[in-house]
Design an enzyme around this catalytic site. Structure first.
Site, PDB file in Angstrom:
ATOM      1  N   GLU A  83      -5.308 -15.347 -24.099  1.00  0.00           N
ATOM      2  CA  GLU A  83      -4.049 -15.545 -23.365  1.00  0.00           C
ATOM      3  C   GLU A  83      -3.630 -17.009 -23.316  1.00  0.00           C
ATOM      4  O   GLU A  83      -2.690 -17.366 -22.627  1.00  0.00           O
ATOM      5  CB  GLU A  83      -4.123 -14.913 -21.972  1.00  0.00           C
ATOM      6  CG  GLU A  83      -5.359 -15.220 -21.179  1.00  0.00           C
ATOM      7  CD  GLU A  83      -5.440 -14.463 -19.851  1.00  0.00           C
ATOM      8  OE1 GLU A  83      -4.469 -13.809 -19.439  1.00  0.00           O
ATOM      9  OE2 GLU A  83      -6.502 -14.548 -19.209  1.00  0.00           O
ATOM     10  N   HIS A 138       0.833  -1.203   0.000  1.00  0.00           N
ATOM     11  CA  HIS A 138       0.000   0.000   0.000  1.00  0.00           C
ATOM     12  C   HIS A 138       0.867   1.252   0.000  1.00  0.00           C
ATOM     13  O   HIS A 138       0.570   2.230  -0.666  1.00  0.00           O
ATOM     14  CB  HIS A 138      -0.857   0.046   1.267  1.00  0.00           C
ATOM     15  CG  HIS A 138      -2.074  -0.809   1.176  1.00  0.00           C
ATOM     16  ND1 HIS A 138      -2.870  -0.834   0.073  1.00  0.00           N
ATOM     17  CD2 HIS A 138      -2.630  -1.664   2.061  1.00  0.00           C
ATOM     18  CE1 HIS A 138      -3.868  -1.662   0.268  1.00  0.00           C
ATOM     19  NE2 HIS A 138      -3.742  -2.194   1.475  1.00  0.00           N
ATOM     20  N   CYS A 163      -3.778  -6.004 -23.143  1.00  0.00           N
ATOM     21  CA  CYS A 163      -3.699  -5.490 -21.775  1.00  0.00           C
ATOM     22  C   CYS A 163      -2.557  -6.122 -20.981  1.00  0.00           C
ATOM     23  O   CYS A 163      -2.450  -5.912 -19.778  1.00  0.00           O
ATOM     24  CB  CYS A 163      -5.023  -5.657 -21.046  1.00  0.00           C
ATOM     25  SG  CYS A 163      -5.547  -7.358 -20.890  1.00  0.00           S
ATOM     26  N   ASP A 203       0.294 -13.850 -19.891  1.00  0.00           N
ATOM     27  CA  ASP A 203       0.049 -15.293 -19.916  1.00  0.00           C
ATOM     28  C   ASP A 203       0.294 -15.894 -21.294  1.00  0.00           C
ATOM     29  O   ASP A 203       0.817 -17.001 -21.404  1.00  0.00           O
ATOM     30  CB  ASP A 203      -1.386 -15.592 -19.465  1.00  0.00           C
ATOM     31  CG  ASP A 203      -1.484 -15.623 -17.951  1.00  0.00           C
ATOM     32  OD1 ASP A 203      -0.595 -16.224 -17.317  1.00  0.00           O
ATOM     33  OD2 ASP A 203      -2.431 -15.043 -17.394  1.00  0.00           O
TER      34      ASP A 203
HETATM   35  C1  PEP Z   1      -2.104 -11.107 -18.941  1.00  0.00           C
HETATM   36  O1  PEP Z   1      -2.042 -12.305 -18.722  1.00  0.00           O
HETATM   37  O2  PEP Z   1      -1.431 -10.522 -19.810  1.00  0.00           O
HETATM   38  C2  PEP Z   1      -3.002 -10.246 -18.151  1.00  0.00           C
HETATM   39  C3  PEP Z   1      -3.212  -8.983 -18.461  1.00  0.00           C
HETATM   40  O3  PEP Z   1      -3.604 -10.789 -17.065  1.00  0.00           O
HETATM   41  P1  PEP Z   1      -2.852 -11.084 -15.678  1.00  0.00           P
HETATM   42  O4  PEP Z   1      -1.494 -10.429 -15.745  1.00  0.00           O
HETATM   43  O5  PEP Z   1      -3.749 -10.523 -14.643  1.00  0.00           O
HETATM   44  O6  PEP Z   1      -2.784 -12.580 -15.661  1.00  0.00           O
HETATM   45 MG    MG Z   2      -3.528 -13.309 -17.527  1.00  0.00          MG
END
Ligand code: PEP
Ligand code: MG
Length: 595
Positions: A444, A202, A515, A468
């Site tokens: 992913e 935090h 993302c 992932d």
């Molecule tokens: C990813 O796998 O790229 C993703 C955005 O999800 P996380 O990092 O939460 O697994």
């Molecule tokens: Mg992921």
């Protein structure tokens, strides 16, 4: 050069920790005495039990009073929205396990209140230490700071307040509780360094949102530094320099000026659209784990939230949040981000994300086990509650729902059935929601990439989770430092997978975003443009950096460059070629510090 606790600190002693909040600060150390309180355990006679229990509860009440005082003393607008941390600490003080275990220990083991509390805290710490997930493990620090306050109150030690810092200084502390951080006078405190802590504590999050450079996890810095010792901190690279030489001082002063100049320049991009010179628009959005990070995404100019990792709501608590609580959090984020959309990803637990109360069985291979959507499709009640909360939140602004770790068509169909059921229920209850709520999936897994052409017509958008996808495509554990050298976003296999995904999305006429962390790297932005990504979602500070690049390139160049990259056989070749090309094409863009 490392130094031990006993040695004199020589000039230019460099210490490396974890960069928790970027920026450079040059100044003097203010050493905070925050070492663990020396509480002594003592056997007691049965007639002393009642007195010890009363002393313990008095310390609990005093601690609550102190925290309430911290709360009422906070007026800074940026800090007010972090007050929930103090509320978390107040909740810990009401925690039945903490209270009952300590009282039970006093009664049954006949130890004094300090001893009983220390034993209870040790038990709590052991549970937290076993947790692999960095974020969750860091929640241990909340228990630590509450425990420390309680112990101090029990033994009658005073609580040194950071409001007392009377000069501009770099704070050096063993640990800083969120309450400490909130009390800081921002005018006086130019940076901080701590022995313990990680990037997701935090305190680190607060430091980032306050814009104070911080380096944590320096292990024994408080045993090495002295009050008023000259120091330099580089929060971007996690470096602390003690007793800097005049040359080092000049070097960092220059870096500091460059950094501040660069930050100022980046601010100029805040209000501008993420548009290339040839008119191609890319939505730059924020990845958010905690609701309080939304404000930062906003100040960095995010056009919405591209990934809200909803599992963070389920961490660090004994029962999962119910529908009303989830609704309140989702609604808060949506209203804050309006008119931009918020993409809520359903629970992604398992693998590297561990939620203790959800009782995931021990698995030999958790990354390939019962995680993410597989878990939700098994725990239907939990899933149903979340779907209802997301749908209800959609009545308050633009929401997109996203399912994680989809590996094939059957899972999409099942998710849609679950969603339809939740919608039917809400209709019957005459509860409003967005009937047109966009439904997307994360791509992913390699299987999802391979059948992206089949999946695309089934959904409204794709979002590629490269963290992932790279792990599964290249068979490289994303958290294993021994194989980290194989974790290559520019591996030809990854470029091909991304191309398949984008082509499938384009053919089906749906939007495609990314993302994963790869989206935040400006060096890759041009090729992501070339591949056809419509949206890039990333940690908030990455947004202006990527936007700066986007606005000075042509998408056509990305398409052309990509054609050349596809001819190369190894990640090293791709990387070297790309870097050389980017520096040659855009020399001004790649000479800024820390881009
Ligand atoms: C990813 O796998 O790229 C993703 C955005 O999800 P996380 O990092 O939460 O697994
Ligand atoms: Mg992921």
């Amino acid at each position: 050069m490392m130094a031990s606790a006993k040695t004199e600190i020589v000039q230019d002693t460099f210490l490396i920790g974890i960069g928790a909040s970027p920026g450079i600060a040059i100044g003097e150390i203010f050493l905070v005495n925050r070492t663990r309180t020396a509480a002594v355990e003592r056997r007691i006679a049965p007639y002393e039990v009642q007195g010890e229990i009363e002393a313990f509860f008095e310390a609990v009440e005093l601690s609550k009073k102190q925290l309430e005082e911290v709360k009422s003393g906070v007026t800074d607008r940026q800090l007010v929205e972090h007050l929930y941390i103090i509320d978390t600490h107040l909740l810990i003080l009401d925690d039945q396990m903490l209270l009952e275990s300590t009282v039970g220990m006093i009664r049954e083991k006949l130890v004094n209140a300090e001893g009983a509390l220390k034993r209870t805290l040790k038990k709590f710490r052991e549970v937290f230490d076993k947790i692999e997930d960095e974020y969750l493990r860091e929640r241990r620090s909340d228990i630590d700071s509450v425990g420390d306050r309680l112990l101090r109150n029990l033994v009658g030690a005073s609580q040194q307040s950071l409001a007392e810092v009377d000069r501009k200084a770099i704070i050096a502390a063993h640990d800083l509780s969120p309450a400490d951080t909130m009390q800081m006078d921002k005018e006086q405190i130019i940076a901080f360094v701590t022995d313990v802590g990680g990037r997701t504590s935090h305190t680190a999050i607060l430091a980032r949102s306050l814009g104070i450079p911080a380096v944590v996890g320096l292990e024994s810095v408080t045993t090495m530094v002295r009050d008023r010792m000259p120091a330099i901190i580089d929060g971007t690279h996690g470096t602390l320099v003690l007793n800097p030489s005049p040359e080092t001082f000049r070097e960092y002063l220059k870096k500091k000026q460059q950094y501040e100049y660069f930050e100022k320049e980046l601010l100029a991009y805040r209000e501008l659209p993420g548009q290339t010179l040839d008119g191609f628009h890319v939505s730059l959005r924020g990845n958010v784990e905690l609701p309080e990070e939304v404000a930062l995404a906003q100040t960095q100019g995010a056009e919405g939230i591209g990934l809200f990792r909803s599992e963070f709501l389920f961490l660090n608590r004994s029962v999962p949040p119910d529908e009303e609580e989830q609704l309140a959090v989702y609604r808060g984020i949506i209203e804050k981000m309006a008119p931009h959309p918020v993409t809520i990803r359903t629970l992604d637990v398992g693998g590297d994300k561990f939620v203790p109360e959800i009782n995931l069985a021990d698995e030999a291979n958790p990354a390939m086990g019962l995680r993410a959507i597989r878990f939700s499709l098994k725990e239907r009640t939990l899933f149903h509650v979340q779907l209802r909360a997301i749908l209800r939140a959609s009545a308050f602004g633009q929401v997109r729902i996203m399912f994680p770790m989809i590996s094939g068509m059957a899972e999409i169909h099942e998710c849609k059935r679950c969603l339809a059921r939740a919608m039917d229920e809400l209709r019957q209850e005459q509860v409003l929601f967005d009937e047109e709520l966009p439904v997307g999936i994360m791509i992913e897994t390699p299987s999802a990439a391979l059948v992206a052409d089949l999946l695309a017509p089934e959904v409204d958008f794709f979002s590629v989770g490269t963290n992932d996808l790279i792990q599964y495509c290249l068979a490289v554990d994303r958290g294993n430092e021994h194989v980290a050298y194989l974790y290559e976003p520019l591996h030809p296999a990854i470029l091909r997978a991304l191309q398949m995904i984008c082509t499938a999305a384009k053919n089906a006429g749906i939007k495609v975003g990314m993302c994963g962390e790869m989206a935040a790297e400006p060096l890759y932005s041009l090729i992501l443009l070339g591949l056809g990504f419509d949206e890039l979602s990333m940690n908030a500070p990455g947004i202006p950096r990527v936007k700066r690049l986007l606005r000075q390139v042509r998408r056509e160049d990305g398409v052309q460059l990509l054609g050349q990259l596809f001819k190369l056989g190894t990640a090293q070749e791709v990387s070297a070629f790309l870097e050389a090309q980017m520096k040659q094409r855009y020399p001004d863009l790649f000479k800024a510090p820390s881009i």
